[in-house]
Design an enzyme around this catalytic site. Structure first.
Site, PDB file in Angstrom:
ATOM      1  N   ILE A 139       0.850  -1.185   0.000  1.00 21.43           N
ATOM      2  CA  ILE A 139       0.000   0.000   0.000  1.00 21.43           C
ATOM      3  C   ILE A 139       0.886   1.235   0.000  1.00 21.43           C
ATOM      4  O   ILE A 139       1.736   1.399   0.885  1.00 21.43           O
ATOM      5  CB  ILE A 139      -0.948   0.017   1.220  1.00 21.43           C
ATOM      6  N   LYS A 140       0.696   2.098  -1.001  1.00 14.51           N
ATOM      7  CA  LYS A 140       1.527   3.298  -1.118  1.00 14.51           C
ATOM      8  C   LYS A 140       0.931   4.438  -0.298  1.00 14.51           C
ATOM      9  O   LYS A 140      -0.241   4.786  -0.460  1.00 14.51           O
ATOM     10  CB  LYS A 140       1.645   3.732  -2.583  1.00 14.51           C
ATOM     11  N   ILE A 141       1.765   4.988   0.563  1.00 18.67           N
ATOM     12  CA  ILE A 141       1.369   6.122   1.404  1.00 18.67           C
ATOM     13  C   ILE A 141       2.406   7.220   1.218  1.00 18.67           C
ATOM     14  O   ILE A 141       3.609   6.966   1.350  1.00 18.67           O
ATOM     15  CB  ILE A 141       1.301   5.713   2.887  1.00 18.67           C
TER      16      ILE A 141
END
Length: 367
Positions: A139-141
Site C-alpha cells: 500500500i503506497k502512502i
C-alpha cells in the site's frame, strides 16, 4: 533473459516496472517481462491508472457490470484498480514466494486527496489491503507530515507499505523511524513482523528538473558540472541514511525478531531532460538492497545499452556531499526545493486522480 537487465539484478537491484494496465496483464506482456526481463515487481500511481483506464476496451465489460450495480465513480475506480493489482499480484506470486516476500510486489496508492489526513489514510490503506486480498500487495502512502504517522500505524497493523514521494534525507529519516516504530508496535501486539515488508521511494529526476531550473535562473553555467547532478547526489545521501539506519541498535533488535529491511526504492528514474543519458538514473544508482522502478522506455533503454559498473553509490557518498554543498553555495535553497516537490507531487497525483474520476464518470454514462 535480457543480459543487461540480468546483470543489473545480479548487482543487487530489484527491477520493478513503473506501469500497469489490464492490457499488459491480459496480453501476456507482464508475464513475459517477469520471465524474460528480470522484472520482479510493479508500482502504480494515479497517473498510471488514469492513462490505463482512458485507453482501450479492456475495462468495458467491468464498466457495464459496475453501472448495472449502481456503483459510484469512486466505487468503480476502486473496483477496477484493485482488480488489476490483484491479478498482477497473482502473476508475481511465484517471485514473491521464491524471494521470501522481498520481491514479487505490486503497489497501489491511497487516494492522493487524503495526503494530509492521517486517519483517512490509515482507513483507506486497510481497506485497499482487504480488497486486493493478496499477501504481496504494497500500500503506497505519501511521506507527507500527515503520512508519517499513517505509515507507522499501517505497519503496526501488519500491512506492508511502499512509502512514496520522498525528496529529502530529513524526511527519509522520519520514514525510517516510522517503519521501526511500526514494527515495534506490531511486535508488541503479537504480530509476526517477518510478514511485514516496506520500501521507501526516493524520487530522482524531479529533483534535477527543479534544481536545474533554479541554477539556470541564478545564471550558473552548465559547465560547472552542477546541472543534472543533484538527483543522483541526493539519492546517494539517502543511501547513506539507509546504511546508518541498519547499524542502529533498534534495527538490530528488530532484525533479530524477524524484521525485514525497508529497502530504498529509486523512483522517477526516467530522464526528463533529453540531454541526459536515458539510463542515467539506473546506471549511477546501482547498489545492494535497492529497488529501481522504471518506465518501460527506461527499462528498454537499459536492456539495449545500459552498463553495470558495480556499486555506484556506497563509494561515492563523500563526493555527493560535495555536490550538494556546491549547489547550496550556488544559491539553491534545497530545503525549499524539497517542500516544493512534495507539494507538487501531491498536486500532480490529485490532478491525475481528478482526470481518472472524469474518465470513469464518462465511461459509466456511456456503458
Amino acid at each position: 533473459m535480457t543480459t543487461r537487465l540480468a546483470a543489473l539484478a545480479g548487482a543487487g537491484v530489484s527491477i520493478w516496472l513503473d506501469d500497469l494496465s489490464r492490457d499488459r496483464i491480459n496480453s501476456g506482456n507482464l508475464a513475459s517481462l517477469i520471465s524474460d526481463s528480470s522484472v520482479t515487481g510493479v508500482t502504480t500511481n494515479p497517473t498510471i491508472f488514469a492513462a490505463a483506464l482512458a485507453d482501450g476496451e479492456a475495462y468495458a465489460q467491468q464498466m457495464k457490470e459496475l453501472k448495472a450495480s449502481g456503483a459510484s465513480v469512486a466505487e468503480a475506480i476502486t473496483s477496477m484498480t484493485t482488480t488489476d493489482v490483484r491479478d498482477a499480484c497473482d502473476l508475481f506470486m511465484e517471485t514473491y514466494r521464491a524471494t521470501d516476500g522481498v520481491d514479487g510486489r505490486v503497489s497501489i496508492e491511497v487516494d492522493p486527496g487524503l495526503a494530509n489526513d492521517t486517519d483517512a489514510t490509515v482507513a483507506q490503506a486497510a481497506e485497499l489491503h482487504r480488497l486486493v486480498d493478496r499477501e504481496n500487495v504494497l500500500i503506497k502512502i505519501p511521506a507527507t507530515e500527515a503520512g508519517i504517522p499513517a505509515i507507522r500505524r499501517t505497519i503496526a497493523a501488519g500491512i506492508s507499505v511502499n512509502v512514496t514521494l520522498i525528496f529529502s534525507t530529513k524526511r527519509y529519516g522520519e520514514v525510517i523511524d516510522a517503519y521501526f516504530s511500526g514494527l515495534e508496535d506490531a511486535k508488541a501486539a503479537g504480530i509476526d513482523i517477518s510478514t511485514i515488508h516496506s520500501v521507501a521511494s526516493f524520487f530522482i529526476s524531479r529533483v534535477d528538473t527543479e534544481v536545474d531550473k533554479r541554477l539556470a535562473a541564478l545564471g550558473v553555467e552548465p559547465t560547472r558540472g552542477l546541472t543534472g547532478a543533484s538527483g543522483i547526489a541526493n539519492a546517494r545521501l539517502a543511501y547513506e541514511v539507509f546504511l546508518k539506519s541498519i547499524e542502529d541498535p533498534r534495527w538490530e533488535a528488530l532484525a533479530a525478531a524477524g524484521g525485514n529491511l525497508q529497502r530504498p526504492l529509486w523512483a522517477s528514474t526516467g530522464t526528463k531532460n533529453p540531454a541526459y543519458p536515458d539510463t542515467l538514473y539506473v546506471t549511477e544508482l546501482i547498489a545492494a538492497h535497492t529497488v529501481n522502478t522504471m518506465p518501460q522506455a527506461t527499462m528498454d533503454a537499459f536492456a539495449d545499452h545500459g552498463t553495470v559498473r558495480g556499486d555506484r553509490v556506497t563509494g561515492l557518498i563523500d563526493p555527493a556531499h560535495g555536490t550538494m554543498k556546491m549547489v547550496a553555495d550556488a544559491g539553491v535553497d534545497f530545503s525549499d526545493v524539497e517542500q516544493v516537490l512534495e507539494t507538487e507531487g501531491v498536486e500532480k497525483f490529485m490532478k491525475s486522480w481528478n482526470e481518472l474520476e472524469e474518465t470513469v464518470r464518462t465511461a459509466l454514462d456511456e456503458a
